[in-house]
Design a protein around this motif. Sequence first.
Motif, PDB file in Angstrom:
ATOM      1  N   ILE A  95     -50.534   9.077   1.680  1.00 58.74           N
ATOM      2  CA  ILE A  95     -49.388   9.666   2.371  1.00 58.74           C
ATOM      3  C   ILE A  95     -49.565  11.182   2.299  1.00 58.74           C
ATOM      4  N   ILE A  96     -49.661  11.816   3.450  1.00 58.93           N
ATOM      5  CA  ILE A  96     -49.910  13.259   3.543  1.00 58.93           C
ATOM      6  C   ILE A  96     -48.728  13.907   4.254  1.00 58.93           C
ATOM      7  N   THR A 153     -56.080  16.355   8.663  1.00 62.99           N
ATOM      8  CA  THR A 153     -55.878  15.412   7.562  1.00 62.99           C
ATOM      9  C   THR A 153     -56.990  14.366   7.510  1.00 62.99           C
ATOM     10  N   ARG A 154     -58.010  14.511   8.350  1.00 56.85           N
ATOM     11  CA  ARG A 154     -59.127  13.572   8.308  1.00 56.85           C
ATOM     12  C   ARG A 154     -59.932  13.754   7.024  1.00 56.85           C
ATOM     13  N   ARG A 178     -49.911   8.843   7.520  1.00 56.15           N
ATOM     14  CA  ARG A 178     -50.254   7.737   6.622  1.00 56.15           C
ATOM     15  C   ARG A 178     -51.653   7.257   6.972  1.00 56.15           C
ATOM     16  N   LYS A 179     -52.480   7.052   5.962  1.00 51.55           N
ATOM     17  CA  LYS A 179     -53.837   6.572   6.185  1.00 51.55           C
ATOM     18  C   LYS A 179     -54.090   5.350   5.301  1.00 51.55           C
ATOM     19  N   ASN A 195     -49.432  18.453   1.022  1.00 49.27           N
ATOM     20  CA  ASN A 195     -49.679  17.735  -0.223  1.00 49.27           C
ATOM     21  C   ASN A 195     -49.929  16.279   0.138  1.00 49.27           C
ATOM     22  N   GLN A 196     -50.433  15.515  -0.811  1.00 47.82           N
ATOM     23  CA  GLN A 196     -50.685  14.106  -0.541  1.00 47.82           C
ATOM     24  C   GLN A 196     -50.699  13.308  -1.822  1.00 47.82           C
ATOM     25  N   ILE A 197     -50.424  12.017  -1.691  1.00 50.16           N
ATOM     26  CA  ILE A 197     -50.725  11.057  -2.746  1.00 50.16           C
ATOM     27  C   ILE A 197     -51.797  10.133  -2.191  1.00 50.16           C
ATOM     28  N   SER A 198     -52.658   9.644  -3.067  1.00 44.07           N
ATOM     29  CA  SER A 198     -53.755   8.763  -2.664  1.00 44.07           C
ATOM     30  C   SER A 198     -53.874   7.673  -3.726  1.00 44.07           C
ATOM     31  N   ILE A 199     -53.611   6.435  -3.339  1.00 41.85           N
ATOM     32  CA  ILE A 199     -53.509   5.324  -4.285  1.00 41.85           C
ATOM     33  C   ILE A 199     -54.585   4.285  -4.006  1.00 41.85           C
ATOM     34  N   GLY A 200     -55.250   3.809  -5.063  1.00 42.92           N
ATOM     35  CA  GLY A 200     -56.223   2.734  -4.929  1.00 42.92           C
ATOM     36  C   GLY A 200     -55.542   1.383  -4.836  1.00 42.92           C
ATOM     37  N   LEU A 201     -55.975   0.580  -3.878  1.00 42.35           N
ATOM     38  CA  LEU A 201     -55.459  -0.778  -3.680  1.00 42.35           C
ATOM     39  C   LEU A 201     -56.640  -1.726  -3.888  1.00 42.35           C
ATOM     40  N   THR A 202     -56.565  -2.545  -4.927  1.00 46.65           N
ATOM     41  CA  THR A 202     -57.744  -3.320  -5.327  1.00 46.65           C
ATOM     42  C   THR A 202     -57.535  -4.814  -5.136  1.00 46.65           C
ATOM     43  N   GLY A 203     -58.576  -5.464  -4.598  1.00 41.64           N
ATOM     44  CA  GLY A 203     -58.618  -6.918  -4.582  1.00 41.64           C
ATOM     45  C   GLY A 203     -57.815  -7.571  -3.480  1.00 41.64           C
TER      46      GLY A 203
END
Length: 596
Positions: free
Chosen positions: A387-388, A570-571, A365-366, A327-335
């Motif tokens: 985070i995977i 995980t690539r 972690r990517k 499973n994974q979470i994928s979060i946008g980091l802006t600016g």
Amino acid sequence: MSTTTAPPIRIANCSGFFGDRLSAAREMVSGGPIDALTGDWLAELTMLILSRIAAKRPGAGYARTFVTQMEEVMGTCLDRGIKVVSNAGGLNPSGCADAVADVADRLGLSPSIAYVDGDDLTDRLGELIAAGNDFAHLDTGQPLGELADRIVTANAYIGCWGIVEALNQGADIVITGRATDAAVVAGPAAWHHGWTRDDWDALAGAIVAGHVIECGGQATGGNYSFFTEIADMTYPGFPWAEVAADGSSVIGKHASTGGEVSVGTITSQLLYEIQSERYMNPDVVSRFDTIELDQIGRDRVRISGTRGEPAPPTLKVAMNYQGGFRNQISIGLTGLDIEAKAELIERQFWHACPYEPDDYETVVRKFLPTHKADPGTNEEAVAVYKIIVKDPDERKVGRAFSNAGTEIGLCSIPGMFGTGGGPGAGQPFGVYWPALVDASLVPMQVVVDGRRTVVDSTPPDVSSAQAPSDRGEAAPAERVAPPGGPTRSVPLGTLFGTRSGDKGPNANLGVFARSAEAFWWLSDFLTVGRLAGLMPEAAEHRVDRYDLPNIWSLNFIFHGLLEEGVAASTRQDPQAKALGEYLRAKIVEVPVALLP
């Protein structure tokens, strides 16, 4: 060794993978004259997919799309004497043959349908291990051991001689299990020309032809670095190979179809998923450092000069086992403050998660920054933090993990949003395990119209064959002095094409030039050390380089880049398809004399 005077056999391809163009069989049969229709449906990942299909639908485990194609072309193939050979049988060749027979009955046709199996070792693993086969991992050397209990597929790569036997018995349609991608081409060629098992050079040439056309449209401009130079790429035609009695071939496509067959497209495909200059197959070792390519006409490339060496006494075995769940979470980091935002996400997530990182079998972690100063659009300003996790325990990677990412949504970084993270439940993944087995332990079982024949997989005794050392090594390609003088900073891809792909846990990256001068400059320039300076992937993994100056190419193997294989990688690009195009975008200093 045999000598024949039969005319070339034209062998067409209608599938490069499970899910390829469904209309390709009809197009190849109706678009021009062919003698045989072949297709490749199988890959390491495909076997795992078929096992999951079979688990849900007993009696499945083969490529149903092949059966659909046969419904469209079977009658025409029988009328014209076109032989059909495919490895679409997957995990259940007999079931696939039965399904094709049902189609024939509905159409009022009576083809002779054969299937070839014996490659499936899943149920034999226990006895083979007890007999002393440890099935050591080809890359790590680790014995299979207790993992044998988790194996869901174990298939040896079988060669072309079961296909030859089926055709000798009059089969019109031959369906195999895990025959190699090139064997479905080498089989009709060996049958047509009456080759024997020690016709090393002829077999080697047919294997090369099979390797070129096995991926369908990739030989006619698909996945080609210089695609912008091809006039019509809207709907590329599929390729065929005219294989001559000496194993040389002409690669072409039907008239009035899109795409292109050129030295460039063929060179690109030759580099696909290979390793060293010796291309191992169960029938022969093809020497890629002897291949000669010539453009002999529009959409016609001649492949000649290929030399072969005796096949190894072992067969490769492709196994898959259930690796657990991911499973994974994928979060946008802006600016602004991207690094600080990533650090806060990491800290808050694990505080919210009921498990610690050390509780998981694997945590990856990517951090994917964009490095865009003064971004022109909102999208350009967004970096990503992932985070995977992987673990055998489905509960740990399920909602407990996903909910932790949701909980911090309103109390974390400014501008927080998800970028397509995993679902609440963990998803199963498979792990690829390559190994070897003695070829004598894997006889091919050929069934033609219900009659079973056993065909030995053991290659001929090389002591009775003409050994490669008796013929001397291939003549080295003549070196051309690369130009010196002033240089200019340009993307590497301005001059050089690439082709990359997966090889189990490893990835290959082939780089090719389009002139001798450019190649010899590349040969001096692109050392493993230089590659590591251009690509962090090359700096973080062991990389081997192999030179193929006869086709102006280099091939690099990135060991372990794909972790435990495609299904577990995980690539972002789990099959390394884009690795080469990434390299082409790198800016390097190139002699001006080489530039257009």
